[in-house]
Design a protein around this motif. Sequence first.
Motif, PDB file in Angstrom:
ATOM      1  N   VAL A  82       4.469   2.719   2.157  1.00 21.76           N
ATOM      2  CA  VAL A  82       5.679   3.283   1.560  1.00 21.76           C
ATOM      3  C   VAL A  82       5.946   4.675   2.117  1.00 21.76           C
ATOM      4  CG1 VAL A  82       6.794   4.010  -0.587  1.00 21.76           C
ATOM      5  CG2 VAL A  82       5.389   1.943  -0.544  1.00 21.76           C
ATOM      6  N   ILE A  83       4.891   5.467   2.275  1.00 18.38           N
ATOM      7  CA  ILE A  83       5.042   6.831   2.810  1.00 18.38           C
ATOM      8  C   ILE A  83       5.546   6.785   4.253  1.00 18.38           C
ATOM      9  CG2 ILE A  83       3.801   8.916   3.479  1.00 18.38           C
ATOM     10  CD1 ILE A  83       1.983   8.485   1.058  1.00 18.38           C
ATOM     11  N   GLU A 105       0.824  -1.204   0.000  1.00 23.97           N
ATOM     12  CA  GLU A 105       0.000   0.000   0.000  1.00 23.97           C
ATOM     13  C   GLU A 105       0.859   1.256   0.000  1.00 23.97           C
ATOM     14  OE1 GLU A 105      -2.660  -0.108   3.258  1.00 23.97           O
ATOM     15  OE2 GLU A 105      -3.733  -1.897   2.569  1.00 23.97           O
ATOM     16  N   LEU A 106       0.333   2.310  -0.621  1.00 23.04           N
ATOM     17  CA  LEU A 106       1.056   3.571  -0.720  1.00 23.04           C
ATOM     18  C   LEU A 106       1.333   4.151   0.665  1.00 23.04           C
ATOM     19  CD1 LEU A 106       2.237   5.857  -2.422  1.00 23.04           C
ATOM     20  CD2 LEU A 106      -0.058   6.863  -2.528  1.00 23.04           C
ATOM     21  N   ASN A 107       0.373   4.014   1.568  1.00 25.95           N
ATOM     22  CA  ASN A 107       0.567   4.539   2.924  1.00 25.95           C
ATOM     23  C   ASN A 107       1.771   3.895   3.606  1.00 25.95           C
ATOM     24  OD1 ASN A 107      -1.578   6.269   2.773  1.00 25.95           O
ATOM     25  ND2 ASN A 107      -3.015   4.913   3.828  1.00 25.95           N
TER      26      ASN A 107
END
Length: 206
Positions: free
Chosen positions: A6-7, A2-4
């Motif tokens: 990675v952030i 998920e992008l979250n």
Amino acid sequence: MELNTVIYFLTASVLLTLAPGPDNMYLLAKSLASGAKSGVALSGGLASGIVFHTGLVMLGAAALIKASPFAFMALKFVGAGYLLYLAWQAFHEQGDLELGQNNDTLAYGALYRRGVLMNILNPKVLLFFLAFLPQFVDTGSEQLALQIALLGAVFALQAFVIFAFIAICAGRVRAFISKTRNLNRILGVVQGVVLVAIAGAILAAG
């Protein structure tokens, strides 16, 4: 992944890279002594070493080294020995250079290789990645290795950007203090002391 995730990983990585540490200290000293370009070359080597550690985590070799006291001790002493050798060079090379010129006797490729070896031979970095990367991966995924590779690449990229920024800033400061008497002798000693301190920290690691 998920992008979250990675952030969150990128945020944690940036904070960890910005925290004062041996790599930052040596990079700063080297950039002040030899200029921004030399610091950027060293930064590239340090970041490339991260790719190596990521690969070991993917292969499970990091866990093997952690489980083997002999392997860990061997890596520790080899790494500390290499840093002490670099410190000896720094103590003996300083004093013959003139600030304001490209005074680094090492080619950029040699500095890059130095950064790679410094990172690869530091068992604390290896154990850090073994503990840090798995916190952000889905252990139930069939693409576990791909997730680790992605996170390692993100960490290496942000580390290079931050290290290069430190090198460039130090290079600019260097221009302002170029008239300081015996500055290269002082910076040579600083580099040597920093390397000895890093070697001591590696040997003291449990």
